[in-house]
Design an enzyme around this catalytic site. Structure first.
Site, short mmCIF file in Angstrom:
data_model
loop_
_atom_site.label_atom_id
_atom_site.label_comp_id
_atom_site.label_asym_id
_atom_site.label_seq_id
_atom_site.Cartn_x
_atom_site.Cartn_y
_atom_site.Cartn_z
N ILE A 141 68.19 46.83 26.86
CA ILE A 141 69.01 47.93 26.34
C ILE A 141 68.79 49.20 27.15
O ILE A 141 69.62 50.10 27.15
CB ILE A 141 68.74 48.20 24.85
CG1 ILE A 141 67.34 48.77 24.62
CG2 ILE A 141 68.97 46.97 24.00
CD1 ILE A 141 67.10 49.29 23.21
N ASP A 142 67.66 49.27 27.89
CA ASP A 142 67.33 50.47 28.66
C ASP A 142 68.19 50.61 29.91
O ASP A 142 68.30 51.70 30.47
CB ASP A 142 65.85 50.44 29.07
CG ASP A 142 64.93 50.14 27.91
OD1 ASP A 142 65.23 50.60 26.79
OD2 ASP A 142 63.92 49.45 28.12
N ARG A 146 68.08 68.40 10.72
CA ARG A 146 67.66 67.08 10.27
C ARG A 146 67.48 66.17 11.49
O ARG A 146 68.18 66.32 12.49
CB ARG A 146 68.70 66.46 9.31
CG ARG A 146 68.82 67.20 7.99
CD ARG A 146 67.58 66.97 7.13
NE ARG A 146 67.72 67.58 5.81
CZ ARG A 146 67.35 68.82 5.51
NH1 ARG A 146 66.83 69.60 6.46
NH2 ARG A 146 67.48 69.29 4.29
N SER A 192 59.38 41.45 32.32
CA SER A 192 59.41 40.00 32.10
C SER A 192 59.75 39.25 33.38
O SER A 192 59.14 38.22 33.70
CB SER A 192 60.43 39.64 31.01
OG SER A 192 60.04 40.16 29.76
N GLY A 202 62.11 42.32 24.68
CA GLY A 202 62.80 42.71 23.47
C GLY A 202 64.16 42.05 23.33
O GLY A 202 64.82 41.75 24.31
#
Length: 370
Positions: free
Chosen positions: A140-141, A277, A118, A14
């Site tokens: 990002i993890d 919400r 990867s 990603g």
């Protein structure tokens, strides 16, 4: 005249903030060693193409890209070359084509920028194809082992905190509970960090079990003390209270996390009667301008990766440890998984702020101090 060394660089998995900082640093540092740098398009797919899809990168080509989001080289997060999806729906081993692509380019070494998945695939290709390979961690993890930070995490965190800041104003204005679902795959790094920095009152991460009863109790207690709003952050891999993951299958047949935020929001509204919400932050966390920290990390990793090639040090990954860039064995890095430490400083900080983070012993009173 001796032949100039030729090195390749590809970005895989990603996209995230800071990838172009790595590419820029590699090109600029390679100039000091009189090395040529070839940027490979779309990761292993570019090596599989004939002719190989790559371009010679010079300083002019990478000028100004430091602040660009995404990656100028392109990337893929599907198409494992050892089980590559074919048009007829079958899977084929095309690893030999990828390996041949490296040798067709006449590369002396390859730098791969990727997450644990990867990097594990690229290492397997390198060992099988006799490549000289150096890995750079990005995700990002922030779950790659052996490094405290991976390129891309800080940018994603910054986006999540900005979103929480904006959600808080509307939560206060309408006396609502706002639930925000963030990415992170199986790790809760984005959720716990953004939750603390964004002032969340409930933070749910995959590493710690929770009960909806106590989530709602926290929200009701706040209301009874005169607080008209509550903010809930939930990581995408959090399971339902019964332990079931919430996933969906996309058009490519990939099973992905998504929907736990709506589940939590529905339960809060049903059990408390408070207007609730839900917002799924999604791919906004991957895009945007890279944060200063990701630019710094990408630059440091890119320079170090080229230095390792110059030293002839391969099958390793650059990592950030104790405020320094170090080289670690790649096998060790991809074998480790780095989730949120339940006994770590961030969880202790959240508890110290009276944030509900799940079912932990309330009498422990942990501290961020060792």
């Amino acid at each position: 005249m001796p032949k100039r060394k030729r090195i390749g660089i590809l970005t895989s998995g990603g996209d995230c903030g800071g990838l172009n900082a790595v590419t820029r640093a590699v090109v600029r540092r390679a100039r000091d060693y009189d090395m040529e740098v070839f940027g490979i398009k779309d990761a292993t797919v570019g090596l599989m193409a004939r002719p190989v899809e790559a371009e010679l990168l010079d300083v002019k080509r990478v000028s100004g890209i430091l602040r660009y989001g995404g990656t100028i080289l392109g990337t893929v997060n599907k198409g494992n070359p050892f089980a590559f999806p074919m048009p007829d729906g079958s899977l084929a081993d095309r690893s030999a084509e990828v390996i041949e692509g490296y040798h067709r380019l006449g590369l002396d070494a390859l730098i791969g920028v990727g997450g644990d998945g990867s990097l594990a695939i690229l290492r397997k290709l390198a060992l099988q194809g006799n490549w000289n390979f150096v890995g750079v961690p990005k995700t990002i993890d922030n779950d790659v082992g052996a490094t405290e930070y991976s390129v891309g995490f800080n940018t994603a965190l910054s986006v999540a905190v900005e979103a929480l800041d904006q959600l808080t104003y509307t939560a206060i204005s309408h006396s609502r509970v706002m639930v925000m679902e963030v990415m992170g795959r199986d790790a809760g790094h984005i959720a716990i960090s953004a939750g603390i920095a964004g002032g969340a009152h409930v933070i749910l991460i995959p590493e710690i079990p929770y009960t909806l009863e106590n989530v709602c109790k926290k929200i009701i207690d706040r209301k009874e003390r005169g607080n008209n709003f509550s903010i809930v952050v939930v990581a995408e891999a959090v399971k339902t209270e019964s332990g079931a993951p919430i996933t969906y299958t996309n058009s490519l047949g990939q099973c992905l996390y998504g929907g736990i935020g709506q589940y939590i929001g529905n339960e809060i509204a049903l059990r408390t009667g408070i207007e609730t919400r839900v917002m799924i932050l999604g791919h906004l966390q991957r895009g945007g301008t890279p944060s200063p920290l990701d630019r710094l990390l990408g630059a440091a990793f890119g320079v170090a990766a080229v230095d390792l090639i110059a030293r002839g040090q391969f099958d390793c990954m650059v990592a950030w440890q104790n405020r320094r860039v170090v080289a670690v064995p790649l096998a060790e890095a991809v074998a480790q998984y780095r989730g949120v430490e339940v006994d770590g400083a961030l969880v202790a900080t959240a508890i110290g702020l009276n944030t509900y983070v799940g079912e932990l012993d309330p009498h422990r009173f942990p501290s961020p101090l060792p």
